[in-house]
Motif scaffolding. Structure first.
Motif, short mmCIF file in Angstrom:
data_model
loop_
_atom_site.label_atom_id
_atom_site.label_comp_id
_atom_site.label_asym_id
_atom_site.label_seq_id
_atom_site.Cartn_x
_atom_site.Cartn_y
_atom_site.Cartn_z
N TYR A 63 0.81 -1.22 0.00
CA TYR A 63 0.00 0.00 0.00
C TYR A 63 0.85 1.27 0.00
N GLY A 64 2.14 1.13 -0.29
CA GLY A 64 2.99 2.30 -0.47
C GLY A 64 3.55 2.90 0.81
N ILE A 65 3.55 2.15 1.89
CA ILE A 65 4.11 2.63 3.16
C ILE A 65 5.43 1.91 3.39
N ASP A 66 6.49 2.67 3.62
CA ASP A 66 7.79 2.08 3.92
C ASP A 66 7.70 1.44 5.30
N PRO A 67 7.69 0.10 5.36
CA PRO A 67 7.45 -0.57 6.64
C PRO A 67 8.51 -0.29 7.70
N LEU A 68 9.78 -0.25 7.32
CA LEU A 68 10.83 -0.01 8.31
C LEU A 68 10.74 1.41 8.86
N PHE A 70 7.96 3.34 8.90
CA PHE A 70 6.69 3.47 9.63
C PHE A 70 6.78 2.84 11.01
N VAL A 71 7.21 1.61 11.07
CA VAL A 71 7.32 0.92 12.36
C VAL A 71 8.45 1.52 13.19
N GLY A 72 9.51 1.96 12.52
CA GLY A 72 10.62 2.60 13.22
C GLY A 72 10.19 3.86 13.97
N GLU A 73 9.31 4.66 13.35
CA GLU A 73 8.81 5.86 14.02
C GLU A 73 8.00 5.50 15.26
N VAL A 74 7.24 4.43 15.19
CA VAL A 74 6.47 3.97 16.34
C VAL A 74 7.42 3.50 17.44
N GLU A 75 8.45 2.75 17.06
CA GLU A 75 9.43 2.29 18.04
C GLU A 75 10.12 3.46 18.73
N GLU A 76 10.47 4.50 17.96
CA GLU A 76 11.09 5.68 18.55
C GLU A 76 10.15 6.35 19.55
N HIS A 77 8.89 6.41 19.21
CA HIS A 77 7.90 7.02 20.11
C HIS A 77 7.80 6.22 21.41
N ILE A 78 7.78 4.92 21.29
CA ILE A 78 7.68 4.07 22.48
C ILE A 78 8.94 4.21 23.34
N GLU A 79 10.10 4.27 22.68
CA GLU A 79 11.35 4.47 23.43
C GLU A 79 11.32 5.80 24.19
N LEU A 80 10.80 6.83 23.56
CA LEU A 80 10.68 8.13 24.22
C LEU A 80 9.77 8.03 25.43
#
Length: 83
Positions: A63-68, A70-80
């Protein structure tokens, strides 16, 4: 999305699925809206372990979303949030 609130507390979603939810514009065509529904359902399945990483990442890519990214941004948010 803001991670800070007026009382200086971090924003924590009620469900991690909220961090992986995608949305479309109100004027999106039917196929784009369907894609949003498929992606959001897959996020829920992935978080509960009923969908494997490879399938979820392939679906995002389809669907045109870069998975790494997209999920990487979520991981960064969780780490924060964990700091």
């Amino acid at each position: 999305m803001s991670i800070a609130s007026d009382n200086n507390l971090l924003w924590v979603p009620r469900n991690l699925r909220d961090l992986l939810t995608v949305s479309v514009d109100w004027d999106a065509d039917d196929s784009t809206s369907l894609g949003m529904q498929v992606i959001n359902k897959a996020a829920s399945q992935w978080l509960t372990g009923t969908l494997d990483d490879s399938t979820y990442f392939d679906l995002l890519d389809h669907y045109g979303i870069d998975p790494l990214r997209f999920v990487g941004e979520v991981e960064e948010h969780i780490e924060l949030l964990m700091r």
